[in-house]
Design an enzyme around this catalytic site. Structure first.
Site, PDB file in Angstrom:
ATOM      1  N   LYS A 187       0.847  -1.209   0.000  1.00 16.39           N
ATOM      2  CA  LYS A 187       0.000   0.000   0.000  1.00 16.39           C
ATOM      3  C   LYS A 187       0.880   1.256   0.000  1.00 16.39           C
ATOM      4  O   LYS A 187       0.650   2.213   0.723  1.00 16.39           O
ATOM      5  CB  LYS A 187      -0.958   0.002   1.187  1.00 16.39           C
ATOM      6  CG  LYS A 187      -1.880  -1.213   1.166  1.00 16.39           C
ATOM      7  CD  LYS A 187      -2.827  -1.268   2.316  1.00 16.39           C
ATOM      8  CE  LYS A 187      -3.726  -2.467   2.270  1.00 16.39           C
ATOM      9  NZ  LYS A 187      -3.048  -3.778   2.352  1.00 16.39           N
TER      10      LYS A 187
HETATM   11  P1  OMP Z   1      -7.199 -11.961   5.786  1.00 21.01           P
HETATM   12  O1  OMP Z   1      -8.211 -11.081   6.455  1.00 21.01           O
HETATM   13  O2  OMP Z   1      -6.379 -12.749   6.759  1.00 21.01           O
HETATM   14  O3  OMP Z   1      -7.799 -12.795   4.694  1.00 21.01           O
HETATM   15  O4  OMP Z   1      -6.115 -10.985   5.114  1.00 21.01           O
HETATM   16  C1  OMP Z   1      -6.455  -9.988   4.223  1.00 21.01           C
HETATM   17  C2  OMP Z   1      -5.222  -9.439   3.535  1.00 21.01           C
HETATM   18  O5  OMP Z   1      -5.630  -8.478   2.558  1.00 21.01           O
HETATM   19  C3  OMP Z   1      -4.256  -8.718   4.464  1.00 21.01           C
HETATM   20  O6  OMP Z   1      -2.941  -8.814   3.931  1.00 21.01           O
HETATM   21  C4  OMP Z   1      -4.747  -7.286   4.400  1.00 21.01           C
HETATM   22  O7  OMP Z   1      -3.726  -6.373   4.716  1.00 21.01           O
HETATM   23  C5  OMP Z   1      -5.151  -7.171   2.912  1.00 21.01           C
HETATM   24  N1  OMP Z   1      -6.204  -6.185   2.605  1.00 21.01           N
HETATM   25  C6  OMP Z   1      -7.376  -6.160   3.315  1.00 21.01           C
HETATM   26  O8  OMP Z   1      -7.635  -7.000   4.168  1.00 21.01           O
HETATM   27  N2  OMP Z   1      -8.287  -5.160   3.067  1.00 21.01           N
HETATM   28  C7  OMP Z   1      -8.099  -4.221   2.104  1.00 21.01           C
HETATM   29  O9  OMP Z   1      -8.969  -3.390   1.915  1.00 21.01           O
HETATM   30  C8  OMP Z   1      -6.939  -4.265   1.329  1.00 21.01           C
HETATM   31  C9  OMP Z   1      -6.037  -5.293   1.527  1.00 21.01           C
HETATM   32  C10 OMP Z   1      -5.007  -5.453   0.496  1.00 21.01           C
HETATM   33  O10 OMP Z   1      -4.615  -4.441  -0.095  1.00 21.01           O
HETATM   34  O11 OMP Z   1      -4.652  -6.566   0.151  1.00 21.01           O
END
Ligand code: OMP
Length: 270
Positions: free
Chosen positions: A95
């Site tokens: 990000k």
């Molecule tokens: P889980 O919730 O464990 O499936 O992880 C989600 C992943 O996506 C993490 O690495 C977060 O940092 C990322 N993420 C989000 O959860 N929400 C967003 O809005 C954006 C991201 C991202 O950019 O990947």
């Protein structure tokens, strides 16, 4: 091979829109790895990759989980990326963004030093912070549009000329897509917004959609609203829900099972 070609080949090859997030976290990882191995994090990632490489279209590595380990973490990040089969898309999720001069170094670091096919970037600084990433025409820059977290509304819902800010960002992503290498990050936890954003973006711009699994996003609505007219061009990420499915010796088997279940659920709605 450029990002677009890679995605267009791996999606039909593995029949999958699933991205597994390799967010390594000692507190959640199997304890035996830390007792028996000198390289527990890398071993963990390699086992997960071996167990899921025929089920996914992409792996996403969030920088926070690597940077927190210091220089050892950077080494694990590099070695994990090297280990990922070359036909699978590698997304580095940092990000990142900054003023143009600094953004250039971020872009060079992620795309050249670490060899990402795609990255996540922040639109807050506007076009001159975005352009250094877009100059890597064979890569993809996923721009944060509507994030999955509860507080996304604090800023992203603020009205600008009666429209929420995330709509303005979606329009900017379309405008910035002159080389065809922009993507949008939209959380699965906001299906109504996902629908609006897909309508603004059209069919050509890929979406990275996290929020499935641990964050509770709805798979059916994600596919219905997030994919394009061919039910493609969306990369659906789950991290904790897949990689921490179990913490026993055969943890990767449990991850494989979870990945298959999610892949099939995604495909059911395509
Ligand atoms: P889980 O919730 O464990 O499936 O992880 C989600 C992943 O996506 C993490 O690495 C977060 O940092 C990322 N993420 C989000 O959860 N929400 C967003 O809005 C954006 C991201 C991202 O950019 O990947």
């Amino acid at each position: 091979m450029n990002f677009k070609e890679k995605l267009e080949r791996i999606v039909p090859k593995n029949n999958s829109l699933l991205c597994v997030g390799l967010d390594i976290d000692k507190d959640r990882m199997p304890k035996h790895l830390f007792q028996n191995s000198k390289t527990p994090y890398l071993d963990f990632n390699k086992e997960i990759i071996d167990a899921t490489k025929d089920i996914v279209c992409a792996y996403k590595l969030n920088m926070a989980f690597y940077e927190v380990l210091g220089k050892k973490g950077i080494d694990i990040l590099e070695k994990t990326i090297e280990y990922i089969p070359t036909d699978i898309v590698v997304i580095i999720d940092g990000k990142r963004n900054d003023i143009g001069n600094t953004a250039r170094k971020y872009a060079q670091s992620l795309f050249e030093t670490f060899n990402a096919d795609a990255v996540t970037i922040n639109p807050y600084l506007g076009k001159d912070g975005i352009v250094p990433f877009l100059e890597y025409k064979n890569k993809c820059s996923f721009i944060l549009c509507r994030t999955s977290n509860p507080s996304a509304i604090d800023i992203q819902d603020v009205k600008i000329s009666s429209k929420p800010l995330y709509e303005l960002v979606a329009k900017k992503i379309r405008e910035w897509n002159t080389f065809g290498n922009c993507g949008a990050v939209v959380g699965a936890t906001y299906p109504a917004e996902l629908k609006i954003i897909r309508e603004i973006l059209g069919d050509e711009i890929p979406m990275l959609i996290p929020g499935i699994g641990a964050q509770g996003g709805d798979v059916e609505k994600t596919i219905k609203y997030g994919t394009n007219k061919n039910k493609e061009n969306a990369i659906i990420n789950s991290s904790r829900g897949i990689i921490y499915a179990d913490t026993k010796n055969d943890f990767s088997k449990a991850s494989r099972n979870e990945a298959i279940i999610l892949k099939n659920k995604i495909n059911k709605y395509r």
